[in-house]
Design a protein around this motif. Structure first.
Motif, PDB file in Angstrom:
ATOM      1  N   GLY A 126      15.366 -32.194   1.082  1.00  0.00           N
ATOM      2  CA  GLY A 126      16.470 -31.379   0.131  1.00  0.00           C
ATOM      3  C   GLY A 126      17.346 -30.585   0.698  1.00  0.00           C
ATOM      4  N   HIS A 140      16.793 -28.957  -6.980  1.00  0.00           N
ATOM      5  CA  HIS A 140      16.410 -27.513  -7.194  1.00  0.00           C
ATOM      6  C   HIS A 140      17.776 -26.748  -6.214  1.00  0.00           C
ATOM      7  N   PHE A 141      17.883 -27.356  -5.174  1.00  0.00           N
ATOM      8  CA  PHE A 141      18.852 -26.777  -4.300  1.00  0.00           C
ATOM      9  C   PHE A 141      20.460 -27.031  -4.954  1.00  0.00           C
ATOM     10  N   VAL A 150       8.968 -24.102  -7.280  1.00  0.00           N
ATOM     11  CA  VAL A 150       9.307 -25.638  -6.759  1.00  0.00           C
ATOM     12  C   VAL A 150       8.082 -26.154  -5.872  1.00  0.00           C
ATOM     13  N   ILE A 151       7.938 -25.159  -4.907  1.00  0.00           N
ATOM     14  CA  ILE A 151       6.934 -25.287  -3.762  1.00  0.00           C
ATOM     15  C   ILE A 151       5.496 -25.587  -4.315  1.00  0.00           C
ATOM     16  N   PHE A 207      13.306 -31.028  -4.682  1.00  0.00           N
ATOM     17  CA  PHE A 207      13.927 -30.036  -4.005  1.00  0.00           C
ATOM     18  C   PHE A 207      15.641 -30.357  -3.776  1.00  0.00           C
ATOM     19  N   ARG A 208      16.027 -31.571  -3.868  1.00  0.00           N
ATOM     20  CA  ARG A 208      17.405 -31.678  -3.889  1.00  0.00           C
ATOM     21  C   ARG A 208      18.159 -31.060  -5.106  1.00  0.00           C
ATOM     22  N   THR A 221       5.371 -31.519   1.274  1.00  0.00           N
ATOM     23  CA  THR A 221       5.777 -30.365   1.163  1.00  0.00           C
ATOM     24  C   THR A 221       7.003 -29.916   2.048  1.00  0.00           C
ATOM     25  N   SER A 235       9.790 -32.715   2.152  1.00  0.00           N
ATOM     26  CA  SER A 235      10.466 -32.644   0.854  1.00  0.00           C
ATOM     27  C   SER A 235      11.503 -31.580   0.881  1.00  0.00           C
ATOM     28  N   LEU A 236      11.048 -30.373   1.442  1.00  0.00           N
ATOM     29  CA  LEU A 236      12.026 -29.252   1.570  1.00  0.00           C
ATOM     30  C   LEU A 236      12.992 -29.286   2.654  1.00  0.00           C
ATOM     31  N   SER A 269      12.541 -20.456  -3.796  1.00  0.00           N
ATOM     32  CA  SER A 269      11.816 -21.950  -4.117  1.00  0.00           C
ATOM     33  C   SER A 269      10.441 -21.821  -4.447  1.00  0.00           C
TER      34      SER A 269
END
Length: 195
Positions: free
Chosen positions: A13, A79-80, A113-114, A76-77, A6, A9-10, A110
């Motif tokens: 992203g 989402h951001f 998503v998290i 995450f990419r 997590t 990945s954050l 987020s």
């Protein structure tokens, strides 16, 4: 593994959306290519790398190969990339560093998503069977799924009572993680429906 996946990945992203560096699209393309490779294809190479590093039996050998997630980085990419660009510009004008921008603005936006990624990754890792069988030789350090398999192969024959009890006990941690992360996950859906 879930926490490492997590967090990494954050950060991936964040880097893919808000940082400009040479070869960014090539690196992102490489991440996408790794999504198409099943884990089983890479097991022999991972086993050789772990043996060379000397991590064949300790917990590092179990965790290290799965600490990053191409799925999480892509999630995450995306989402951001869907968040307004004005957020990063306003944070830069206010003098926020990239980590301040991450902790004060991106993470609060987020949580859904998290939560979703953490639940998916925890269930995936909790149900892992083949890699722990290959990498861990000490039965005392083995994961619970391998222990469940051991209950099926006892010399006394197959007894369903202990096997069902063990399966019930093993299913409790994923249920707890799902219930703990259900609120942020559902709050994200409520936030997206209000837009």
């Amino acid at each position: 593994i879930t926490v490492a996946k997590t967090v990494l990945s954050l950060l991936a992203g964040l880097a893919f959306v808000y940082f400009n560096f040479r070869g960014k699209w090539l690196v992102f393309f490489y991440v996408l290519i790794t999504l198409m490779m099943p884990t089983e294809v890479m097991l022999l190479a991972l086993f050789r790398i772990e043996s060379v590093l000397g991590w064949k039996d300790p917990m590092a050998g179990l965790v290290d190969p799965f600490a990053a997630s191409a799925t999480g980085a892509f999630l995450f990419r995306q989402h951001f990339a869907n968040l307004p660009r004005d957020l990063s510009e306003a944070a830069q004008i206010d003098g926020a560093s990239p980590l301040q921008f991450l902790f004060r603005i991106l993470i609060p936006l987020s949580w859904n998503v998290i939560g979703a990624l953490a639940v998916i990754q925890f269930v995936f890792v909790w149900n892992m069977y083949l890699w722990p069988v290959l990498i861990i030789s000490d039965p005392d350090k083995q994961v619970v799924q391998v222990g469940l398999q051991g209950l099926q192969t006892l010399d006394t024959g197959l007894t369903f009572g202990p096997l069902m009890l063990a399966a019930l006990l093993v299913s409790i941690p994923p249920a707890v993680v799902f219930l703990a992360l259900q609120k942020p996950f559902m709050a994200g859906f409520a936030l997206s429906s209000d837009k």
